[in-house]
Each structure stands twice: as structure tokens, then as C-alpha cells.
Design a protein around this motif. Structure first.
Motif, mmCIF file in Angstrom:
data_model
loop_
_atom_site.group_PDB
_atom_site.id
_atom_site.type_symbol
_atom_site.label_atom_id
_atom_site.label_comp_id
_atom_site.label_asym_id
_atom_site.label_seq_id
_atom_site.Cartn_x
_atom_site.Cartn_y
_atom_site.Cartn_z
ATOM 1 N N UNK A 131 0.832 -1.207 0.000
ATOM 2 C CA UNK A 131 0.000 0.000 0.000
ATOM 3 C C UNK A 131 0.865 1.255 0.000
ATOM 4 N N UNK A 132 1.924 1.243 0.820
ATOM 5 C CA UNK A 132 2.816 2.409 0.862
ATOM 6 C C UNK A 132 3.529 2.602 -0.465
ATOM 7 N N UNK A 133 3.956 1.489 -1.082
ATOM 8 C CA UNK A 133 4.616 1.594 -2.378
ATOM 9 C C UNK A 133 3.658 2.165 -3.421
ATOM 10 N N UNK A 134 2.383 1.759 -3.327
ATOM 11 C CA UNK A 134 1.396 2.301 -4.249
ATOM 12 C C UNK A 134 1.206 3.802 -4.062
ATOM 13 N N UNK A 135 1.190 4.228 -2.801
ATOM 14 C CA UNK A 135 1.046 5.663 -2.526
ATOM 15 C C UNK A 135 2.261 6.432 -3.033
#
Length: 423
Positions: free
Chosen positions: A235-239
């Protein structure tokens, strides 16, 4: 079999001492609400007693039937306890002396989630494995016999799991029950006459269902910190990827796309803090570009209001859109020409324009005619997508432009273009 039971017992004995410590460790990363802890379990299957047994009395291999019911609580996603009860029916096989006996038991067992301990989540989210072992109480009775044989037991086994959903799993179990102080044979026809210790042996195999209780999405059986952390990392990588994409400056005006109210402004012209082209007189032509035209071409009574005849500049071919060889998609660098026309037509709603496509002389003339038409059509579509009505745009495919030396690569690049004629 004894070595297996001793090994499994050792693992599960350690679990009871480690459970509270491990729970505290896990709780630094996961809260109680991250997963469900309670489950109820129903199972039924087959059995086979080994000893003690009266000579001439025996059952089928395996023998039907037995049933189990249990309630389980997991301290964390690796260790827990379960309280379960079982019923076993024993009857003769063909060739045996007739008999019928019944065995009842209740056990408190430690449970180890071997699937999590061995990191099954690294290769499957469907299959799991539990180990269990503990002590309990049992009773043996026989039809037409006036006795109740009371005994203690030790039980250990392994349970395979197939996850059917977040609320239910299919289970398959194999367990061994060892009885101490068993006075009667399993068939109930005679005294056991066995020594001290766990002399009574019973095997069982069952199939069943485990139903998970609680309000969280997953049960502890299937909850893995590594997978949860990986999900958060994803999720953080997506953000971060979204932010990186948003920080791209497509029109190179110094304002990132995520903050740019006009992400296709003409390259090289001044913009405000929101990326909008500065056009104080509202004529659709950037102020900086107007000043350049005024300086280069002199002053007059043009449409810009400051001396530059923008319409003449467009019609005279100063505004073009260029293409790579055999391509109908405009080059990134030349999209500013389309934006220039968008601003002019927006500021002059009564004006219309011919969109004229050209190709170089390399290749078949008919093919080049079609290519020039496609180039004009694609530019028109970009203009329409930018808010210009298609009824104001007329498409023309002029085929090959023979005005340059076709053996010159640089010259051919100039004629692979779309030009505009304001009307």
C-alpha cells in the motif's frame, strides 16, 4: 509412533509456556481486533482400537463410527487451547464374536498452528496444519454389561486444514488416544489385565468443519504478520508511486502534474503557481509569447491586441505538429502547437480551422495519403478532447509534401506534420 507422539508432545508442551510471551510479542505489532480467536469444530469419522482386546473379538479396519465436538481459543496466531469431546462406537467384524461397546472422552489440549510456525503463508493461503496434544478423562461401556470403566487418557494428533472462506475451514485429523488405568478390554467382554501406564491404544481419523467466530476479517489460523506487513508495504509503495507520478512535470513548466491546473501548457512560457499560462488580456495567447511576436514581427493591428497577427502566424505555418517516421501519433515536443491552437480557438469562438496532414515521400503514395489523413484525424481528436467542438474542425489529408529533398533525413522530419488554417 511413540517417537512421533513424544516429539509432538514436546512441541505442544513448549507452546503452553511460550503462548503468553509470544502473545505479548505479537501484540507489539498486531492488536486483538486484527484476527479472530474463537472457533467451534465438528467432525466425524473412523477408528481402530489396538489393545487391550479379548481374544476372538475384533472390529473392521477402519471401524465406523466416532464423532468429535470442540471449542478452541488461540492466544495468538501460533498457539492456543481447545476443549473437545468424543464418542466412539465399536462393533464386531464378520468372523468376530458379537459385541458392542462405547467410549466417551473429554480432553483439554494445547494447539500449535504448525502452518504459521513453518510459514505456510509464503507459498499458500489455502492449506494449513495444526498439531494438538493434551490430557483428559474417558469412560468405556458395553452393551449388556453392567460396568463403567473410568480412565485417564493422553491424546495427540495433527489436523490438516483447507480454507473455504474467512468463516469456515475443512479439517482432516489423525489422532492417537492412550488410556491409563483401563481395566476392561475395548470390546468390554473381559478384564484388561494390563500393566501400569498408558496401555490402552486407540487410533482415529475424522473429517469435519471448523467455524470461526468474531468480527475480524480473518481467524488466527490464517493470520500472518509477514503477509500483513507486506500488504502495508504494498500500500505504501502504491502511494509513493502515485506521488511520484503526480510529481512528474509533463509540460515542464515547473509545476508538478498533481498540482498543475493546466498540465499541457506550452513549453517555455511563464505560468502562475497553479501551472496556468499567464494571459492577462484573455485573448488565448500567452503574454510571454505575445511579447516575443511583437519584438520579432513588429506591431500592427493583429488579433492579440498588442500588434501580433496570431491568425497569420498560424496560417503561415509557424504553428505545426510533428510526427516520427510512419507514425500517426504527435511527438511529445510538438504537442505545444496543438495547445496554441486550442487557446486561440477558445479565445475566438466564432473561428474554425482546417487541420491539414502531410507525409514525407518515403514509401507508397497511396499509403502516405492515408497516413496524412490519420495524422490529421488524431490531431483533431486531441483538439476535441481539449474542449474544441469537432464541428469547428475540418480534416484534410494532403498526402506527400514534395517541397524538400527526400534524401535528407532532417528535411523529411519537417514535412511529417499537421498544419492549421484559421477561417
Amino acid at each position: 509412533m511413540k517417537k512421533f507422539l513424544l516429539t509432538l508432545t514436546g512441541v505442544l508442551a513448549l507452546s503452553t509456556a511460550y503462548a503468553q510471551t509470544d502473545e505479548n510479542m505479537n501484540d507489539t505489532n498486531a492488536t486483538t481486533s486484527d484476527y479472530n480467536r474463537w472457533s467451534v469444530e465438528f467432525a466425524g469419522g473412523v477408528n481402530k482400537f489396538q489393545r487391550p482386546v479379548t481374544s476372538g473379538y475384533y472390529t473392521s479396519t477402519p471401524s465406523f463410527y466416532n464423532a468429535d465436538f470442540g471449542v478452541r481459543y488461540m492466544f495468538n496466531n501460533k498457539f492456543g487451547l481447545k476443549l473437545d469431546a468424543g464418542y466412539y462406537n465399536f462393533t464386531e467384524k464378520d468372523g468376530s464374536m458379537p459385541f458392542e461397546s462405547h467410549y466417551y472422552r473429554a480432553d483439554l489440549q494445547a494447539v500449535a498452528n504448525l502452518g504459521r510456525i513453518m510459514s505456510f503463508e509464503t507459498w499458500t493461503n489455502t492449506f494449513g496444519l495444526l498439531g494438538h496434544a493434551g490430557f483428559g478423562y474417558g469412560q468405556l461401556k458395553a452393551e449388556n454389561k453392567d460396568f463403567t470403566d473410568r480412565m485417564f487418557n493422553f491424546m495427540a494428533g495433527v489436523t490438516g486444514q483447507v480454507r473455504l472462506g474467512n468463516r469456515v475451514a475443512l479439517t482432516g485429523d489423525f489422532s492417537t488416544v492412550l488410556n491409563a488405568r483401563q481395566d476392561k478390554t475395548w470390546d468390554g467382554q473381559s478384564n484388561a489385565n494390563v500393566g501400569r501406564g498408558f496401555q490402552g491404544i486407540l487410533f482415529q481419523g475424522t473429517l469435519g468443519l471448523a467455524f470461526y467466530l468474531g468480527g475480524a476479517e480473518k481467524h488466527a489460523d490464517w493470520f500472518a504478520m509477514d503477509s500483513m506487513l507486506q500488504q502495508k508495504v504494498d500500500e505504501l509503495e502504491g502511494r509513493i508511486a502515485t506521488i511520484e507520478t503526480g510529481l512528474t512535470d509533463s509540460d515542464q513548466d515547473g509545476v508538478p502534474d498533481m498540482f498543475d491546473a493546466e498540465p499541457n501548457s506550452m513549453a517555455g512560457v511563464a505560468v502562475d503557481q497553479k501551472g496556468r499560462t499567464i494571459d492577462r488580456n484573455g485573448n488565448g495567447v500567452a503574454d510571454e509569447l505575445e511579447r516575443y511576436f511583437d519584438t520579432k514581427y513588429g506591431t500592427g493591428s493583429g488579433t492579440t491586441g498588442s500588434g501580433t497577427d496570431v491568425k497569420s502566424l498560424i496560417n503561415d505555418g509557424y504553428v505545426n505538429v510533428y510526427f516520427d517516421f510512419n507514425s500517426s501519433t504527435p511527438t511529445t515536443e510538438s504537442v505545444a502547437g496543438i495547445n496554441f491552437l486550442v487557446k486561440y480557438l477558445t479565445a475566438n469562438p466564432s473561428a474554425s480551422a482546417d487541420v491539414v496532414g502531410y507525409a514525407d515521400e518515403i514509401g507508397n503514395s497511396d499509403y502516405n495519403q492515408t497516413l496524412s489523413q490519420k495524422r490529421a484525424e488524431n490531431v483533431k481528436q486531441i483538439l476535441v478532447d481539449a474542449g474544441i467542438s469537432g464541428s469547428r474542425l475540418n480534416i484534410k489529408g494532403n498526402g506527400e509534401d514534395t517541397s524538400v529533398n527526400k534524401s535528407s533525413k532532417g528535411a523529411r522530419q519537417i514535412v511529417r506534420r499537421v498544419t492549421f488554417q484559421i477561417k
